[in-house]
Enzyme design. Structure first.
Site, PDB file in Angstrom:
ATOM      1  N   ASP A 159      47.772  41.338  36.589  1.00 14.89           N
ATOM      2  CA  ASP A 159      48.328  40.637  35.429  1.00 14.89           C
ATOM      3  C   ASP A 159      47.584  40.979  34.125  1.00 14.89           C
ATOM      4  OD1 ASP A 159      46.107  39.271  36.165  1.00 14.89           O
ATOM      5  OD2 ASP A 159      47.136  37.374  36.598  1.00 14.89           O
ATOM      6  N   ASP A 183      48.443  38.344  43.808  1.00 14.33           N
ATOM      7  CA  ASP A 183      48.649  37.191  42.926  1.00 14.33           C
ATOM      8  C   ASP A 183      49.537  37.511  41.732  1.00 14.33           C
ATOM      9  OD1 ASP A 183      46.834  38.890  41.791  1.00 14.33           O
ATOM     10  OD2 ASP A 183      45.447  37.344  41.127  1.00 14.33           O
ATOM     11  N   THR A 218      33.610  28.145  72.186  1.00 12.94           N
ATOM     12  CA  THR A 218      32.173  28.306  72.053  1.00 12.94           C
ATOM     13  C   THR A 218      31.810  29.113  70.817  1.00 12.94           C
ATOM     14  OG1 THR A 218      32.269  30.225  73.464  1.00 12.94           O
ATOM     15  CG2 THR A 218      31.788  28.119  74.520  1.00 12.94           C
ATOM     16  N   GLY A 236      40.904  45.997  38.951  1.00 12.50           N
ATOM     17  CA  GLY A 236      40.318  46.322  40.252  1.00 12.50           C
ATOM     18  C   GLY A 236      41.172  47.343  40.970  1.00 12.50           C
ATOM     19  N   ARG A 273      38.354  46.777  49.065  1.00  5.74           N
ATOM     20  CA  ARG A 273      39.090  47.499  48.017  1.00  5.74           C
ATOM     21  C   ARG A 273      39.417  48.935  48.404  1.00  5.74           C
ATOM     22  NH1 ARG A 273      40.254  44.856  44.037  1.00  5.74           N
ATOM     23  NH2 ARG A 273      39.028  43.127  43.253  1.00  5.74           N
ATOM     24  N   THR A 308      47.282  45.478  43.221  1.00  6.29           N
ATOM     25  CA  THR A 308      46.064  44.678  43.369  1.00  6.29           C
ATOM     26  C   THR A 308      46.007  44.171  44.797  1.00  6.29           C
ATOM     27  OG1 THR A 308      45.100  42.509  42.912  1.00  6.29           O
ATOM     28  CG2 THR A 308      47.376  42.789  42.288  1.00  6.29           C
ATOM     29  N   ARG A 363      37.884  48.154  33.262  1.00  7.05           N
ATOM     30  CA  ARG A 363      38.308  47.037  32.420  1.00  7.05           C
ATOM     31  C   ARG A 363      37.782  47.365  31.023  1.00  7.05           C
ATOM     32  NH1 ARG A 363      37.574  44.320  37.388  1.00  7.05           N
ATOM     33  NH2 ARG A 363      39.497  43.263  37.945  1.00  7.05           N
ATOM     34  N   ASP A 395      44.982  41.392  45.643  1.00 11.36           N
ATOM     35  CA  ASP A 395      44.999  39.930  45.657  1.00 11.36           C
ATOM     36  C   ASP A 395      46.386  39.312  45.871  1.00 11.36           C
ATOM     37  OD1 ASP A 395      42.249  40.015  45.127  1.00 11.36           O
ATOM     38  OD2 ASP A 395      42.607  40.141  42.975  1.00 11.36           O
ATOM     39  N   ARG A 421      40.314  36.519  44.347  1.00 14.00           N
ATOM     40  CA  ARG A 421      40.183  35.827  43.049  1.00 14.00           C
ATOM     41  C   ARG A 421      40.569  34.346  43.197  1.00 14.00           C
ATOM     42  NH1 ARG A 421      42.255  38.923  37.932  1.00 14.00           N
ATOM     43  NH2 ARG A 421      44.231  38.391  38.902  1.00 14.00           N
TER      44      ARG A 421
END
Lengths: 328, 328, 328, 328
Positions: free
Chosen positions: D107, D134, D219, D15, D261, D130, D76, D132, D176
């Protein structure tokens, strides 16, 4: 002769739009300038019915100019749709000694105001505030320019990732039954195709255009789809349909949704709101009623609300041609 | 009968403005659409004189729509001011077999184009591109809307710190001899005072207004000053003068400078540039020359350049009154 | 044993920074969560001296998270610099039954808090809030990340016009005596040269570098200059000096000024402010005093204020090397 | 002894993330600085397999620093998942005389690089890119900070309209299987609830919390939901569930999607990308291989890729507690 206006009520109704706070501020400050009292009703006509309002002076609206949303909140009141509801509202307005109401909103809001005036003799002035730009009697409505920039900014971001991955994106934008947002943001963002409710060009044409686009060397494409589009498929079905027919495309969908209603208003919307609302107050002071203010050829004008409601604000379809030329 | 146009040249000249790339793209794509060749001259008339140009096709302008600046660069050419310079330029244009030139810039640029046309018979079309909005024949010039938003965004930031510290800020904005940017950004940002070259209200009035503002409970104030202001003091002297006369104010100065020329164009400027430049190409294809395109009442129109140059685009001074009301 | 904390005071002091409102909100909400009363002092220590404060509950800080500036305002109090001033302040704090004070600001603010503690036994906790990032004991101060983005956004705009006109721009940024803003925004904006107070590389080197840059084919250049730069010339003199020595450069100056202090805080600054201030309240509840909270390696930590004041937060000079490599 | 590195290849894979262009630029400029050749492979490993690459010098990456996306594009590659695909890729790398590859991605990308190294002896360096966040071995990945700001900006806009209409919004964000984006943007935007995959707090708790929120006078409410959330319902089902159980809420859903992205990278991401990638080149020059670079405690560090892949980057669950306190 028209009764002298000593107290003006203001409300925002319908879908909220960036610049509504700028509009409220201008109403309040103009009232202060002309030594007229001002009260704000909360949640549109619902607050009127409930007698839920607040006195507003020049300091009450300090610092709200740059903020999205509306400090008076907005709502769609079902009760106000009934004759009884409107009678209740009129009673509350008179109880509050409010002589006239300035309505910031779209055509539903104006219709409500007109009913109040016709049934209960309460003068009103309409101020066009909606991101959809679907109001006759003005070139632009408050919030529309901000929404366009929000959409273009979002599509610019999507373009980044579309180009990186050779993807086709369908981006759904707001606009109710009108294609103003789709058409102008589509040109602004350089969309390859724009689908609007006013013109059903057919699915065939879309496939052909996307294929031509690809053959001409484009590796990513953006299709802007108006929420009210009449092509017979929603945006997800549309993406599926294209994937089936043009399998080399990795089609994705983004529904921009409510981010289009918020955010800091642009300079254009702030100035528009300011000019329209000063005029709205001045029209009341001068004995006018049941008119809406608008911007035509960069000048502030006004028309009767009933006339405005009967006329449709149509998109300039020549922009579809411009879009075709530019996505060559 | 007008010669058929087979090759169009395009250039950007004078101060650069956001949306110039959108304009170049629209010229190039419209040429491609009408099967007309297109070349871009670098650095305005200077590149013409030097024969410094590039062939442009639909793919050459891929992805430039959202970017500030101009891929063709801009310049002010002293040599082109001379008859000899223009003769050189005309020779290069003919050598390149360019049949007509589209000029994106301000009045100086248009004057240059007109001279080329009158002295050497080269048809030209003017496209108003300048942040100053000081061109007659159009409600808006390309880049002006973006500059307004840049200024308003900057003043919003200054307001944050002004409010936190009870300060008075003088903010100088661009606009050459015209007050369009100052007036509209001033209203958009809720400035307490706006000083424009078109109206010298006097220092006395400024002091009175600031004092009144303070007495009414405002603890911070923003004064927007147009760079061309004729009040007889520059913005730093102005701040000193106010500090001496109203010592309780901690007055600061910010000169916004060249950030006003850059940045991503707004949707408005992108659509404006797109519409104007498709029209510019079409006007040439239809045999027109020496006209400028403009936006009036949201429609694309055109006027003769010579007429546009003779007329002044005047600011709407009623906006000063609106500003006074709103800073109540 | 430490006295139980039943009421906490909070103030913002020194130069304001984006994220201060997020910090105030977090203090107030954490107090509400731990059933501790909270009051806010206006205008830093000046408001303490004047007994100018307000009770704050969870609802008081509704909606302030995204806004620049500080709802408590800020100031530099001369009176508080004196022993008498601090005695007055301490008396007011005790009168208000405030048991401890959370100070959001820079080193001057922390020094003030420490004096209050040492001279009058009032516990305090320091929260680093300044755009300059010149505080030891934390990797980042609140407001610094936002200021960096404001600067980079401004330089991106300047780059547009610099590239269009082949210009050299000197951009002065804030940072007091530290080069954090200059160094990081310079790398972020791809500046060709960065001048910081921590490293005087000499005028000779600047000229050489600019000339090398030009020979390598760069037609525009940006030099970021920290306001505290020690090169012996201010930014205007610097531009003049370069113009004299490298006459082919059309050098311009932009002083970014106070826009660097305002604006919506970034996500980073909001999260940082939130985490630091929850911790600040919890430290007080746990009996700690006279410490400052900080972020180290993405964890919230705390150090004694006196130690933090003795240590200097030094810029990473290796970034100058990185900048050289990247402007190759 | 390690072979001297004379030519480095660079690619972006997985990504795309804002800042990838800043990363590519830094690799290219560092190569130029160290007199090493550099080539860029298009579309990640797919371009390697196809031998689709371009020589890059210092000028090739001019002006890409501020732009989202990646000029090398990303993809990918299914073919690269196979042993045969990797053999083809390795052959192309050797054919191009590329001595080592710098991989910008997540990764999956690193796993690919490691396979190339282990199976074909091609040294690689991983750069975490990335949105993310992660990836183990670094506090922050390139693009994460920009994505957080995009999300917070969107939620600020949604908050405007939520407050105007007393609405409950469910906002789905990316990430993810990790809750980094949800957790930090949720705190940054002042969300009332945050749902992340790492912690299933149950639907019961959500209902209770929303009801408590309402009783405390709120509210409008925003619930941020991570796309990977494990609560057993997607965001639309979640909204339905809440509507059924808390009928006074007018619940709406916004899926932010791919706008997360794209966009201009923040200063943080640009500086991070710049520092990481200069280091990546220097590590290769110094004979290192199969490591990834990272930022820990504001310093550039490196770890073996295989170790990084075995470790999980876990969110700081204490942030859930902070969020609870702040939405008091």
């Amino acid at each position: 002769m028209a009764k002298k206006i000593k107290k003006i009520g203001v409300l925002t109704s319908g879908g909220d739009a960036p610049g509504m706070n700028a509009a409220i501020r201008a109403v309040v400050r103009a009232c202060a300038y002309y030594h007229t009292e001002c009260v704000g009703f909360y949640r549109g006509f619902q607050g009127v019915i409930e007698g839920d309002f607040v006195a507003l002076n020049a300091r009450s609206v300090r610092n709200i100019l740059p903020y999205g949303g509306t400090i008076l909140q907005s709502a769609r009141s079902r009760e106000f749709m009934t004759k009884e509801g409107r009678a209740k509202a009129a009673a509350k307005i008179k109880e509050a000694e409010v002589d006239a109401v300035i309505l910031i909103g779209g055509d539903g809001t104006f219709r409500g105001g007109l009913a109040l005036s016709e049934e209960h003799g309460i003068p009103c002035i309409g101020v066009p505030g909606t991101i959809d730009n679907d109001i006759s009697g003005t070139n632009f409505t408050i919030g529309y320019d901000t929404a366009l920039n929000t959409v273009v900014d979002a599509i610019d971001k999507i373009r980044d990732t579309a180009s990186s991955h050779n993807r086709l994106f369908f981006v759904e934008v707001m606009g109710r039954d009108a294609g103003f947002i789709a058409l102008n943001s589509g040109i602004g963002a350089g969309a390859e195709e724009i689908l609007i409710p006013e013109e059903d060009l057919g699915l065939e044409r879309l496939l052909n255009s996307l294929e031509r686009s690809r053959r001409s060397g484009k590796t990513s494409s953006i299709v802007v789809v108006s929420e009210g589009d009449k092509i017979g498929k929603n945006v997800f079905e549309l993406a599926e349909y294209v994937k089936e027919n043009l399998p080399y495309y990795d089609a994705k969908v983004t529904v921009l949704g409510h981010i289009q209603r918020g955010g800091k208003p642009t300079c254009f919307d702030r100035v528009l709101a300011s000019r329209l609302c000063v005029k709205a107050v001045e029209l009341l002071m001068d004995g006018n009623r049941d008119v809406m203010v608008g911007l035509m050829n960069n000048d502030i004008v006004y028309t009767s609300i009933s006339k405005a409601l009967k006329t449709e604000h149509t998109v300039n379809k020549d922009l579809l041609r411009i879009s075709d030329i530019l996505s060559t």
